[in-house]
Design a protein around this motif. Sequence first.
Motif, mmCIF file in Angstrom:
data_model
loop_
_atom_site.group_PDB
_atom_site.id
_atom_site.type_symbol
_atom_site.label_atom_id
_atom_site.label_comp_id
_atom_site.label_asym_id
_atom_site.label_seq_id
_atom_site.Cartn_x
_atom_site.Cartn_y
_atom_site.Cartn_z
ATOM 1 N N LEU A 1 0.838 -1.195 0.000
ATOM 2 C CA LEU A 1 0.000 0.000 0.000
ATOM 3 C C LEU A 1 0.874 1.247 0.000
ATOM 4 O O LEU A 1 2.008 1.215 0.484
ATOM 5 N N PRO A 2 0.366 2.359 -0.526
ATOM 6 C CA PRO A 2 1.118 3.603 -0.433
ATOM 7 C C PRO A 2 1.244 4.047 1.018
ATOM 8 O O PRO A 2 0.406 3.712 1.853
ATOM 9 N N GLU A 3 2.289 4.799 1.312
ATOM 10 C CA GLU A 3 2.489 5.286 2.667
ATOM 11 C C GLU A 3 1.361 6.227 3.060
ATOM 12 O O GLU A 3 0.862 6.997 2.236
ATOM 13 N N ARG A 4 0.958 6.135 4.314
ATOM 14 C CA ARG A 4 -0.096 7.019 4.810
ATOM 15 C C ARG A 4 0.395 8.459 4.856
ATOM 16 O O ARG A 4 1.575 8.721 5.094
ATOM 17 N N GLN A 5 -0.517 9.393 4.627
ATOM 18 C CA GLN A 5 -0.197 10.815 4.760
ATOM 19 C C GLN A 5 -1.068 11.439 5.843
ATOM 20 O O GLN A 5 -2.293 11.437 5.711
ATOM 21 N N PRO A 6 -0.460 11.962 6.945
ATOM 22 C CA PRO A 6 0.968 11.931 7.242
ATOM 23 C C PRO A 6 1.420 10.524 7.624
ATOM 24 O O PRO A 6 0.614 9.743 8.141
ATOM 25 N N PRO A 7 2.695 10.215 7.399
ATOM 26 C CA PRO A 7 3.171 8.863 7.693
ATOM 27 C C PRO A 7 3.219 8.581 9.187
ATOM 28 O O PRO A 7 3.284 9.491 10.016
ATOM 29 N N LEU A 8 3.192 7.296 9.506
ATOM 30 C CA LEU A 8 3.336 6.857 10.885
ATOM 31 C C LEU A 8 4.760 7.167 11.358
ATOM 32 O O LEU A 8 5.714 7.069 10.584
ATOM 33 N N ASP A 9 4.900 7.531 12.608
ATOM 34 C CA ASP A 9 6.213 7.848 13.179
ATOM 35 C C ASP A 9 6.933 6.549 13.535
ATOM 36 O O ASP A 9 6.609 5.900 14.544
ATOM 37 N N ALA A 10 7.909 6.159 12.719
ATOM 38 C CA ALA A 10 8.613 4.895 12.923
ATOM 39 C C ALA A 10 9.434 4.895 14.208
ATOM 40 O O ALA A 10 9.695 3.833 14.785
ATOM 41 N N ARG A 11 9.838 6.058 14.680
ATOM 42 C CA ARG A 11 10.622 6.113 15.916
ATOM 43 C C ARG A 11 9.765 5.751 17.121
ATOM 44 O O ARG A 11 10.262 5.156 18.087
ATOM 45 N N ARG A 12 8.501 6.102 17.076
ATOM 46 C CA ARG A 12 7.593 5.764 18.182
ATOM 47 C C ARG A 12 7.129 4.317 18.105
ATOM 48 O O ARG A 12 6.720 3.741 19.122
ATOM 49 N N HIS A 13 7.167 3.740 16.901
ATOM 50 C CA HIS A 13 6.675 2.371 16.705
ATOM 51 C C HIS A 13 7.715 1.580 15.909
ATOM 52 O O HIS A 13 7.519 1.273 14.731
ATOM 53 N N PRO A 14 8.842 1.229 16.541
ATOM 54 C CA PRO A 14 9.919 0.570 15.801
ATOM 55 C C PRO A 14 9.629 -0.877 15.417
ATOM 56 O O PRO A 14 10.224 -1.399 14.472
ATOM 57 N N HIS A 15 8.735 -1.535 16.149
ATOM 58 C CA HIS A 15 8.441 -2.946 15.880
ATOM 59 C C HIS A 15 6.977 -3.097 15.514
ATOM 60 O O HIS A 15 6.085 -2.959 16.369
ATOM 61 N N THR A 16 6.716 -3.372 14.253
ATOM 62 C CA THR A 16 5.348 -3.489 13.759
ATOM 63 C C THR A 16 5.222 -4.685 12.838
ATOM 64 O O THR A 16 6.227 -5.202 12.322
ATOM 65 N N THR A 17 3.986 -5.120 12.619
ATOM 66 C CA THR A 17 3.706 -6.258 11.743
ATOM 67 C C THR A 17 2.448 -5.961 10.935
ATOM 68 O O THR A 17 1.463 -5.452 11.475
#
Length: 198
Positions: free
Chosen positions: A112-128
Motif C-alpha cells: 500500500l502507499p504510505e499514509r499521509q501523514p506517515p506513521l512515526d517509525a521512531r515511536r513504533h519501531p516494531h510493527t507487523t
Amino acid sequence: MSTLYLLHKPYQVLSQFTDREGRATLGDYLDAPGVYAAGRLDYDSEGLLLLSDDGALIHRISHPRHKQPKTYRVLVEGEPDDAALQALRRGVPLKDGTTQPAKVRRLATSELPERQPPLDARRHPHTTWLELTISEGRNRQVRRMTAHVGHPTLRLVRVAIGAWRLDGLAPGEWRRETLHAPARRTANPHHSPQRRSR
C-alpha cells in the motif's frame, strides 16, 4: 441498472459528504449527487468505501444479514505470535460478545502507499502487517480485536468488500461500475481511476 462508486477513502476523511467542523469529507473527493455510502469507515481508517444511488443495492451490501466479507490490511504494534493469530481465528471476547472466527495471516509487506501523514517509525519501531477478513461490522471491531490479543492497531486499510477490491486506486481516487443485476456485476468499460481536482 445501478451505479456503484468504489472510492479509496484517505486517512482522516469522514465517511459523509458534509461536516460542520470543517473536516475533510467524501465531498472533497467525489462529486456525485444523490449517492450514499454502503457502510462506513472510521475517520482514522483508510481504504475501500462503496457508494451508490440505489437504496436496495446499499442494503444488500451493508446489511449484516448478507454477511459481505470485509478484508483489511492491518499494521499492528509488535509481532503477534501464533497463539495471538489463532485467538483471532477462533474469535475473541469483546464487551459486545465474542467475535465470529476471522481469517488472518501475516504479510511481508502491505503493498500500500504510505499514509499521509506517515506513521512515526521512531515511536513504533516494531510493527507487523496482517491481513484480516471478517464478516461482521461492529463498531471499531478490528481495532478492538487486535488490542484484545495485545497488539494495538496502528493503521487500518480496507482492501475488499465481498468481490469488490481496492486494487488500482490511490488514496482519493475512485472508479464507477454499472451493475445490471444483483447477482452479477459488470465493470463500466470507462472505469479508469479518477481523482478530485484541486
